[in-house]
Design a protein around this motif. Sequence first.
Motif: not given
Length: 216
Positions: A6-10, A46-47, A101-103, A144-146
């Motif tokens: 699951i690729n997240l775009h925040l 995040l989790k 999640v890297v800012l 982004q996060a994975v």
Amino acid sequence: MVELEINLHLQWRTPFHTTGNRWKWGADKALIRRYDGAYILPATSLKGALREQAERLLRGRIHVCTAPDPGQMCLDSKNLCLVCRVFGNPRRPSPLRFTDVVLPQVPETTQIRAGVAVSRRRRAAVPQRLYFVETTAAGPMEAQAVIQGLFPSQEQAEEAAALVVLAVRMLPALGAGRTRGLGWLEAIEAECTIDDQPLAGTAIERYWNQWLGGGQ
């Protein structure tokens, strides 16, 4: 085994903060930085946020145990509630792995904001309790996060994807200081694949209908 990704775009619409354990001149609460200096929202945060949101959405509709008290969470590892099957518990690790999640790294990426402690009982400012918080700069921000995991079957991978995406879509904010206007999200987009094949939205919605009686 099948692999879920699951690729997240925040997208944030307000400044972001999550407190780290480092010292910064002029700030009582500094942002977390990774070993390489990058500002992050830790994977555990995040989790935890997604799990809490999933519990809130499902409770009263299907059986969900009471986290985070280990004694109130599912005791039988062979008979877990939906949330424990996906996010794990002290007796069974989650099949999902979350990345930090890297800012974004941009010049002038942080600022110091002043705050005043508020008494919850009196609903008024506490005298002589001014503090300073490091946040990201004002204005929109993207990151982004994975999330990845291995599951014994296609059905279990789809179930996990559906629960994560449901929580993602209904998550209002990430990080600390929500009541002070920090961390509010504009949107989170989730793209799911199972064994590198896109997961259809109809497959996800089928689970939402089962859990919520009509989907989201």
